[in-house]
Write an enzyme that holds these catalytic residues in place. Structure first.
Site, mmCIF file in Angstrom:
data_model
loop_
_atom_site.group_PDB
_atom_site.id
_atom_site.type_symbol
_atom_site.label_atom_id
_atom_site.label_comp_id
_atom_site.label_asym_id
_atom_site.label_seq_id
_atom_site.Cartn_x
_atom_site.Cartn_y
_atom_site.Cartn_z
ATOM 1 N N ASP A 501 10.694 -4.975 -0.461
ATOM 2 C CA ASP A 501 11.440 -5.160 -1.893
ATOM 3 C C ASP A 501 11.673 -3.537 -2.452
ATOM 4 O OD1 ASP A 501 12.627 -6.282 -4.257
ATOM 5 O OD2 ASP A 501 10.944 -5.482 -5.151
ATOM 6 N N ASP A 701 6.934 -7.582 -5.169
ATOM 7 C CA ASP A 701 5.802 -7.591 -6.521
ATOM 8 C C ASP A 701 5.981 -8.362 -7.484
ATOM 9 O OD1 ASP A 701 8.043 -6.009 -7.114
ATOM 10 O OD2 ASP A 701 7.050 -4.735 -8.810
#
Length: 812
Positions: A501, A701
């Site tokens: 990400d 996250d």
């Protein structure tokens, strides 16, 4: 305030399905107390026999009475599906919860919990129990919102406590003589060992025997089969030696005339296997925390606007498609919907992972679970219940979690051929010795057959994996790599593709002022102080980044007057008598300010992935502010090391393509970029990569990363991220450092190499010991392997495995 290079992300979702049991018109909201007309009848959905001429509460269950239709028929329960209605009927009036009444009220009732095996999803049963293929406890197929303690974990913990408490004195009594510490007379020692071992084998280890026996009819031999025969052989032989010592020849006795017993082998094996099972059950139970964390994002109440424009608080479960809802400042959006009225900024980081809120106005979509900003919104519900994006994320995480297999499958696959082979060798040994062996034939045949089983007792094989995993995870904790379960280490060892990400993983996850370019004739402090003072009146995260920069460099912001905000354009205000305007080029054009002198600089900043805000003071162009989410300090070095280790790196992000490309260029070693993604898009890309043969690790996250983390071969969460991401991952990087990802890769390699070494040691001992125990050396050398020697060899293999595993704890 809207940055020039940012565009809002539109979330597209399928139309919601109608909710069963909803039979009320859109203008008649539950709880509406409309004036009664002559002849109006009010009745209870739960108790149709209650019929009143005025609205109120049901005298039997306390529920709000609903107006009956023109025929006087009972209304259906608004917003309730069949399961909720059945639960409500039982809760309010158990006597009306009979199967007949429920069947009449719920045409499609009959849903129930399906229990399935995490390793064998094809096993589906109506009741909990053990998988007939691998012996693992079955789990509910559908996620649950309440945390319930696992009965199996509670039971195995009790058994472990008892087994450990008895195994310690058992070892002291049995091994005391070997180190010159004889605590009991030789005649009494076997009986004391029997008393200590009996509860361990017959009670603490009972589930292993039950699961081992269950594997025999299906021929799916597993670890429990191995444990059953190994422990049973050691315990059975010891019982025979205790109760019938005269059956055994004198050559197998110790110098003091006693016959050795091996109760400690049976007892300690049971205790160690129970320890491994408890650790595994705890890891599996924790997977439900991800589901519960997701479910907690949805608010419990919604403000529904009735036909008379009055607001009423109702449970989110009662919201129906088409309902009008009020979302107040700072509240979570209850369901997926469309804005009807109002304007606000909504924090959609749950969906996009991006820190910047998205401006919302009439006609824009909103997603359940996202956080409203400072404005008030009126929305129309479009997707409710299981059709919301959040509900779909829950299902994706649950499904992906069930698809992962633990590392213990290695031992199961090995035991599939090892157990039958050992049994066959033991039987052949007995037959050969009984047919052609020396006298006493039966004694030699029985003893040699038992020696084969004892030396093949799965002590070393049972320790090979859990010892390496326990030592490896302990080392990982010291290095900031928190391992969720053994399967995660196995998966990381095989990974060849790393999916990352952007926000909060490659970058720090919050915007910072990275540049302040001033126009000719202006100083930095002359531009930053008034600009930050105006931005201090805004709650926008990008505005706060400017304010933080001022405090770090020049102190506190000044008082502001005449503050005004134009959504999508910028903000303005008066600072120390000077008119300050901050925003995009269109906003400054409205103020009569030419941005041409800094357009080239602005374009360069945008190419670097920064958001640009022009600043004008008293009608003159003063400068531009560039705000971006900077790379983590160790991102470049970590990606370079991972690339050198042979990993192909792919970046997925919900941000726009320009920003994603700029970050990828700065980070380096990124082979592929996918931008503008929704949570399900990330999971779909990972599934496509794995379908093409890649072994994928996903690092993220945010809540939006949870489905992808669960869908990958292994999920790796940043410890600075959300609880949902951490609970969905197999490994967590405790300090949010990508450098820990490099250490996780090294740890996985070392652990799996150590496990393979331990398995090799185990089979080496068995490969040598089993033929010797069967008597292959007797015709040439006249040597037989007594059970005592077999037990010593078995202990030596365990010591070798433990010593080798302890090497893993040394940080390289």
């Amino acid at each position: 305030m809207l940055l020039d290079n940012c565009r809002p992300i539109t979330v597209v979702r399928p139309p919601a399905a109608p909710i069963e049991g909803h039979g009320m018109s859109q203008t008649h909201q539950p709880g509406d107390q409309r004036p009664s007309s002559p002849g109006t009848v009010w009745t209870c959905p739960m108790h149709p026999e209650v019929r009143e001429t005025q609205p109120g509460k049901c005298p039997k269950c306390g529920m709000t009475l609903q107006q009956a239709d023109e025929t006087g028929a009972m209304p259906s329960m608004p917003g309730m599906n069949n399961h909720q209605m059945r639960h409500a009927m039982t809760r309010h009036d158990p006597e009306h919860a009979s199967p007949t009444s429920m069947k009449a009220a719920l045409p499609s009732a009959g849903s129930h919990t399906i229990w399935t095996c995490p390793m064998h999803p094809q096993i589906r049963r109506d009741d909990p129990g053990n998988c007939p293929l691998c012996g693992m406890a079955l789990e509910p197929e559908e996620p649950a919102g309440q945390s319930e303690e696992s009965p199996e974990l509670k039971d195995f913990t009790r058994r472990l406590i008892v087994a450990a408490a008895l195994a310690v004195p058992l070892l002291i009594v049995s091994m005391g003589g070997d180190v010159g510490l004889r605590l009991l007379p030789p005649v009494l020692s076997p009986w004391v060992q029997l008393a200590l071992t009996l509860p361990i084998v017959c009670w603490a280890g009972l589930p292993f025997f039950q699961r081992g026996l269950a594997s025999l009819p299906t021929l799916h031999f597993n670890m429990f089969t191995l444990i059953m025969f190994g422990v049973g052989a050691a315990f059975g032989y010891s019982l025979a030696a205790t109760f019938a010592p005269n059956v055994f020849p004198a050559t197998f006795r110790t110098p003091d005339g006693t016959l050795p017993v091996y109760y400690e082998a049976a007892g300690v094996v049971v205790a160690l296997v129970l320890l491994g099972q408890v650790l595994e059950l705890r890891a599996r139970a924790a997977t439900g925390n991800a589901i519960r964390a997701l479910l907690d994002l949805t608010p419990k109440q919604a403000h529904r606007i009735g036909a008379d424009d009055r607001e009423q608080d109702v449970p989110v479960e009662d919201v129906m498609k088409g309902d009008r809802l009020r979302v107040r400042p700072g509240e979570s959006v209850p369901v997926d919907g469309t804005v009807l009225d109002g304007a606000s900024s909504v924090d959609e980081s749950m969906i996009t992972g991006e820190p910047a809120p998205v401006e919302k106005k009439a006609g824009d979509p909103v997603t359940g679970g996202t956080i409203n900003g400072t404005g008030s919104l009126e929305i129309e519900a479009q997707a409710v219940g299981s059709d919301t994006m959040l509900a779909r994320i829950v299902k994706m995480v649950a499904s992906a979690q069930r698809s992962r297999a633990p590392i213990q499958t290695v031992a199961d696959r090995v035991s599939g051929w090892f157990v039958p082979l050992v049994l066959a060798v033991s039987i052949v040994t007995f037959i050969v010795w009984y047919a052609v062996g020396p006298a006493p034939r039966f004694g030699h045949a029985l003893l040699n057959a038992i020696s084969v089983l004892i030396i093949a007792c799965p002590c070393a094989l049972g320790l090979a994996t859990p010892m390496s995993v326990m030592v490896g995870t302990g080392r990982g904790a010291r290095e900031g790599v928190l391992v969720r379960d053994a399967g995660a280490l196995q998966a990381v060892d095989k990974v060849d593709t790393l999916v990352v990400d952007k926000t909060g993983t490659l970058t720090e996850g919050h915007p910072k002022l990275i540049a302040l370019d001033v126009a000719e004739g202006w100083r930095e402090d002359e531009v930053l102080r008034p600009a930050a003072s105006v931005e201090a009146e805004s709650q926008h995260p990008l505005a706060q980044a400017v304010v933080r920069a001022l405090k770090e460099r020049h102190g506190e912001p000044a008082p502001v007057g005449d503050f005004a905000s134009q959504p999508g354009l910028g903000v303005s205000g008066t600072v120390n008598g000077h008119q300050v305007v901050i925003g995009n080029a269109e906003r400054l054009k409205q103020a009569g300010v030419d941005t041409a002198p800094l357009e080239a600089t602005a374009g360069a900043r945008r190419q670097d992935g920064a958001g640009v805000m022009f600043v004008a003071i008293d009608g003159r162009l003063a400068g531009l502010i560039a705000v971006a989410d900077p790379l983590r300090a160790d991102t470049k070095a970590a990606l370079a090391a991972l690339h050198a280790d042979g990993l192909r790196i792919v970046m997925l992000t919900g941000d726009n393509e320009a920003t994603a490309a700029a970050v990828a260029k700065a980070a380096g070693n990124i082979a592929e970029i996918h931008a503008g993604l929704k949570p399900q898009d990330k999971a779909d890309i990972i599934r496509r990569l794995e379908a093409a043969g890649a072994h994928v690790a996903m690092t993220g996250d945010g809540v939006n990363d949870a489905p992808a983390l669960a869908a990958a071969s292994v999920g790796i969460a940043m410890g600075t991220g959300t609880d949902v991401a951490i609970e969905s991952a197999g490994i967590t990087l405790a300090h949010g450092s990508l450098g820990a990802l490099v250490r996780a890769r090294t740890l996985a390699h070392d652990t799996m190499h150590n496990i393979r070494q331990n398995l090799a040691f185990s089979f080496l001992f068995n490969g040598i010991g089993i033929p010797v125990a069967a008597g292959v050396l007797y015709p040439v050398f006249g040597l037989l392997l007594s059970p005592m020697i077999g037990g010593a060899a078995m202990a030596l293999s365990s010591v070798t495995v433990i010593t080798n595993a302890l090497r893993l704890g040394k940080t390289p």
